[in-house]
Design a protein around this motif. Sequence first.
Motif, short mmCIF file in Angstrom:
data_model
loop_
_atom_site.label_atom_id
_atom_site.label_comp_id
_atom_site.label_asym_id
_atom_site.label_seq_id
_atom_site.Cartn_x
_atom_site.Cartn_y
_atom_site.Cartn_z
N ALA A 179 0.81 -1.21 0.00
CA ALA A 179 0.00 0.00 0.00
C ALA A 179 0.85 1.26 0.00
CB ALA A 179 -0.92 0.01 1.21
N PHE A 180 2.17 1.13 0.15
CA PHE A 180 3.02 2.32 0.21
C PHE A 180 2.98 3.04 -1.13
CE2 PHE A 180 6.86 4.83 0.11
CZ PHE A 180 6.88 5.36 1.38
N ALA A 181 2.75 4.35 -1.10
CA ALA A 181 2.63 5.13 -2.32
C ALA A 181 3.95 5.18 -3.08
CB ALA A 181 2.16 6.55 -2.00
N ALA A 182 3.86 5.14 -4.41
CA ALA A 182 5.04 5.29 -5.25
C ALA A 182 5.53 6.73 -5.15
CB ALA A 182 4.70 4.93 -6.69
N HIS A 212 0.21 15.61 1.25
CA HIS A 212 0.02 14.82 2.47
C HIS A 212 0.70 13.46 2.36
CE1 HIS A 212 -1.94 13.00 5.95
NE2 HIS A 212 -2.30 11.99 5.16
N GLY A 213 0.56 12.81 1.20
CA GLY A 213 1.11 11.47 1.02
C GLY A 213 2.58 11.43 0.68
N GLY A 214 3.17 12.58 0.30
CA GLY A 214 4.58 12.63 -0.03
C GLY A 214 4.92 12.02 -1.37
N TRP A 215 4.02 12.20 -2.37
CA TRP A 215 4.32 11.69 -3.71
C TRP A 215 4.21 12.80 -4.74
CZ3 TRP A 215 -0.46 12.13 -6.22
CH2 TRP A 215 -1.61 11.97 -5.45
N ASP A 262 -1.21 -1.48 -6.94
CA ASP A 262 -0.79 -1.83 -5.58
C ASP A 262 -0.72 -0.62 -4.66
OD1 ASP A 262 1.42 -0.53 -6.53
OD2 ASP A 262 2.79 -2.23 -6.33
N PHE A 263 -1.10 0.56 -5.19
CA PHE A 263 -1.06 1.77 -4.36
C PHE A 263 -2.46 2.22 -3.95
CE2 PHE A 263 -0.90 2.91 -8.88
CZ PHE A 263 -2.03 3.70 -9.01
N ALA A 264 -3.49 1.43 -4.25
CA ALA A 264 -4.86 1.85 -4.00
C ALA A 264 -5.11 2.22 -2.54
CB ALA A 264 -5.83 0.76 -4.45
N ASP A 265 -4.62 1.38 -1.62
CA ASP A 265 -4.86 1.63 -0.19
C ASP A 265 -4.21 2.94 0.26
OD1 ASP A 265 -6.33 -0.66 0.01
OD2 ASP A 265 -4.74 -1.86 0.94
#
Length: 271
Positions: free
Chosen positions: A26-29, A68-71, A233-236
């Motif tokens: 779930a970790f964002a790219a 917020h997510g750092g991407w 795989d980044f949906a969560d």
Amino acid sequence: MTETTPFKKLLTASALLAAAVTTAPAFAADSYVIATSADFPPLSYRDSEDTSKIIGFEMDMIEAMSEHGGWDYELKTSAFNGLLPSLKSGRVDMVVSDIYNTAERRKSVDFINYIENGFAVMVRAEDADTLTGYDAMCGKNIGILTGSAPEMDAVTAASEKHCESQGKPAIQPKSYPSVAQEIPQLANGRLSGILETLTTLAYAQSQNEGKFEIAFRDPNTTKVGIAIRKDSDFADAIREDMAWYMSSGTADENAKKWDIPVEALIKTDSP
């Protein structure tokens, strides 16, 4: 005209280290490619003073979520009917463009919802007193967006219920690549009305004061969401960013900024 607008952000050294050692899917790219048609004011559209710049509620939403997510993200624009094909083929990671969450679309993509929206019909101001419902549109042309199955379905259902079943001529849908191309056709009388989301038509009406009026609303509403591939795989991680956005007060502030009813925001959502 610039079609690609990168937004650069840097992760801290500690965040980079965490990204290197984590195994959670779930970790964002670090970066995503996001597609939009930039044709749905006030959700997303081109700035009239700088057409290379895309503005609107959706753009503010993505910017806040990414911070917020750092991407990072790169924004790409294309015609509306090419958005979902680009997503399914893997050319882009997300679509953010007033995409209706429908049962048919959910067969091939997933959604992270943020607004409950609905269709309405806008007509010329001089016709607003007579074209007050679908039954008054029988035999008339109504504009819809090319590639929007929900709009076609809405017109088809309305025509069958209010016109054809009553022995009246069917409503005639006419498709156009963009809302901007529908407006002149409505003004010159080639279209009797335009069916589009209420938020988009309200903006169009405000920008053409006295020329058009929203004559009536479709009784159905539909969720609007970020479209992502089912194998993402980044949906969560993106869902977590959306949950933060909706609960932090930022979504309310942006909705008010763009004259979107706060009540239309989807504060609690599930996959």
